[in-house]
Design a protein around this motif. Structure first.
Motif, PDB file in Angstrom:
ATOM      1  N   PRO A  31       0.801  -1.231   0.000  1.00 59.12           N
ATOM      2  CA  PRO A  31       0.000   0.000   0.000  1.00 59.12           C
ATOM      3  C   PRO A  31       0.832   1.279   0.000  1.00 59.12           C
ATOM      4  CG  PRO A  31       0.082  -0.915   2.199  1.00 59.12           C
ATOM      5  CD  PRO A  31       0.800  -1.893   1.305  1.00 59.12           C
ATOM      6  N   SER A  32       0.275   2.304  -0.594  1.00 60.85           N
ATOM      7  CA  SER A  32       0.759   3.672  -0.440  1.00 60.85           C
ATOM      8  C   SER A  32      -0.181   4.336   0.550  1.00 60.85           C
ATOM      9  CB  SER A  32       0.728   4.412  -1.778  1.00 60.85           C
ATOM     10  OG  SER A  32       1.533   3.757  -2.735  1.00 60.85           O
ATOM     11  N   PHE A  34      -1.035   7.460   3.575  1.00 57.57           N
ATOM     12  CA  PHE A  34      -0.808   8.859   3.885  1.00 57.57           C
ATOM     13  C   PHE A  34      -1.672   9.262   5.088  1.00 57.57           C
ATOM     14  CE2 PHE A  34       0.822   9.541  -0.463  1.00 57.57           C
ATOM     15  CZ  PHE A  34       0.183   8.515  -1.139  1.00 57.57           C
ATOM     16  N   LYS A  49       3.804  10.432   4.657  1.00 55.72           N
ATOM     17  CA  LYS A  49       3.477   9.412   3.666  1.00 55.72           C
ATOM     18  C   LYS A  49       4.382   8.205   3.864  1.00 55.72           C
ATOM     19  CE  LYS A  49       6.291  11.977   0.328  1.00 55.72           C
ATOM     20  NZ  LYS A  49       6.225  12.833  -0.901  1.00 55.72           N
ATOM     21  N   TYR A  50       3.831   7.040   3.659  1.00 55.41           N
ATOM     22  CA  TYR A  50       4.574   5.780   3.757  1.00 55.41           C
ATOM     23  C   TYR A  50       5.028   5.382   2.357  1.00 55.41           C
ATOM     24  CZ  TYR A  50       5.418   0.782   4.020  1.00 55.41           C
ATOM     25  OH  TYR A  50       5.964  -0.471   3.908  1.00 55.41           O
ATOM     26  N   THR A  51       6.346   5.205   2.208  1.00 58.11           N
ATOM     27  CA  THR A  51       6.877   4.891   0.883  1.00 58.11           C
ATOM     28  C   THR A  51       7.570   3.544   0.841  1.00 58.11           C
ATOM     29  OG1 THR A  51       8.988   5.960   1.412  1.00 58.11           O
ATOM     30  CG2 THR A  51       7.266   7.346   0.463  1.00 58.11           C
ATOM     31  N   ASP A  95      -5.420   3.876  -4.464  1.00 54.07           N
ATOM     32  CA  ASP A  95      -6.211   2.737  -4.927  1.00 54.07           C
ATOM     33  C   ASP A  95      -5.470   1.862  -5.926  1.00 54.07           C
ATOM     34  OD1 ASP A  95      -8.485   4.214  -7.428  1.00 54.07           O
ATOM     35  OD2 ASP A  95      -6.299   4.214  -7.260  1.00 54.07           O
ATOM     36  N   GLN A  96      -4.218   2.197  -6.195  1.00 54.40           N
ATOM     37  CA  GLN A  96      -3.396   1.348  -7.040  1.00 54.40           C
ATOM     38  C   GLN A  96      -1.999   1.303  -6.448  1.00 54.40           C
ATOM     39  OE1 GLN A  96      -3.457   2.061 -11.239  1.00 54.40           O
ATOM     40  NE2 GLN A  96      -5.585   2.754 -11.204  1.00 54.40           N
ATOM     41  N   GLY A  98       2.216   1.257  -6.534  1.00 51.40           N
ATOM     42  CA  GLY A  98       3.274   2.010  -7.186  1.00 51.40           C
ATOM     43  C   GLY A  98       3.001   3.473  -7.283  1.00 51.40           C
ATOM     44  N   SER A  99       3.302   4.037  -8.437  1.00 55.26           N
ATOM     45  CA  SER A  99       3.255   5.489  -8.577  1.00 55.26           C
ATOM     46  C   SER A  99       1.980   5.963  -9.248  1.00 55.26           C
ATOM     47  CB  SER A  99       4.465   5.957  -9.389  1.00 55.26           C
ATOM     48  OG  SER A  99       4.415   5.373 -10.688  1.00 55.26           O
ATOM     49  N   GLY A 101      -2.511   6.106  -9.096  1.00 58.43           N
ATOM     50  CA  GLY A 101      -3.660   5.867  -8.240  1.00 58.43           C
ATOM     51  C   GLY A 101      -4.370   7.093  -7.752  1.00 58.43           C
TER      52      GLY A 101
END
Lengths: 115, 114
Positions: A31-32, A34, A49-51, A95-96, A98-99, A101
């Motif tokens: 997940p991405s 925030f 933000k979690y990266t 909702d997606q 990687g980079s 979403g």
């Protein structure tokens, strides 16, 4: 589908005491995640933000959040609340993977800080 | 510009009237998003633009809602025949090439339908 659940709609703390705002997520991807803050009559501001680079994420104004995959949680904490922290806080997941979403927002937690 | 600009900041309209809400994104941001925030709720995704195209309109609640973007810049959200349940804050955000880590939100338009 990706989603977030904020477990408390309202949290009230005294100035100088710790803050804990809880968030659980559901994601098919890595997940991405925030946290955004919304002060009254102001725009949304990104807190952190979690990266995936580190599970403990430090944000602005002394806030931090820890990503715990085993618990599917991303709780927001601060050691000592300040009056200016009173605001609405949103946990958010992309909702997606990687980079890419769209951002999916939780319902928000209103933080009140008592003097 | 320096940030995402939305206008008007407040709009009161009578039920049944049409309204147009405007968003000026950050210059160079190819992705633009509209969200709706009802009182006491989180943000609901409405529509996403990449350039002038809208590959994802899945959040538009009814055919009374439409949006367009021109010149890979300004976007307009139009609500026809407004209803009281349309009362909300409408937020616009932009980002560089749909990067979820780089959203910048505007301050929103507060719409009240009376």
């Amino acid at each position: 589908a990706q989603s977030v659940t904020q477990l408390d709609s309202h949290v009230s703390v005294s100035e100088g005491t710790p803050v804990l705002l809880r968030c659980n997520y559901s994601s098919s991807y890595s997940p991405s995640l925030f946290w955004y803050v919304q002060h009254p009559n102001k725009g949304l501001q990104l807190l952190l933000k979690y990266t995936s680079a580190a599970t403990l994420v430090k944000g602005i104004n002394g806030f931090e959040a820890e990503f715990k995959k085993s618990e599917t949680s991303f709780h927001l904490t601060k050691p000592s609340a300040h009056m200016s922290d009173a605001a609405e806080y949103f946990c958010v997941v992309s909702d997606q993977g990687g980079s890419q979403g769209n951002l999916i927002f939780g319902k928000g937690t209103k933080l009140s800080v008592k003097p | 510009g320096a940030g995402v600009s939305q206008s008007p900041s407040n709009k009161v309209t009578e039920k049944g009237k049409d309204v147009e809400l405007r968003c000026d994104p950050i210059s160079g941001h190819t992705a633009l998003y509209w969200y709706r925030q009802r009182l006491g709720q989180g943000l609901e995704f409405l529509i996403y633009f990449q350039g002038n195209s809208a590959p994802d309109k899945s959040g538009l609640p009814s055919d009374r809602f439409s949006a367009e973007r021109t010149g890979e810049s300004v976007s307009t959200l139009t609500i026809q025949r407004t209803q009281q349940e349309d009362s909300a804050v409408y937020l616009c955000a932009s980002s560089l090439d749909r990067d979820p880590y780089g959203y910048t939100f505007g301050s929103g338009t507060r719409l009240t339908v009376v």
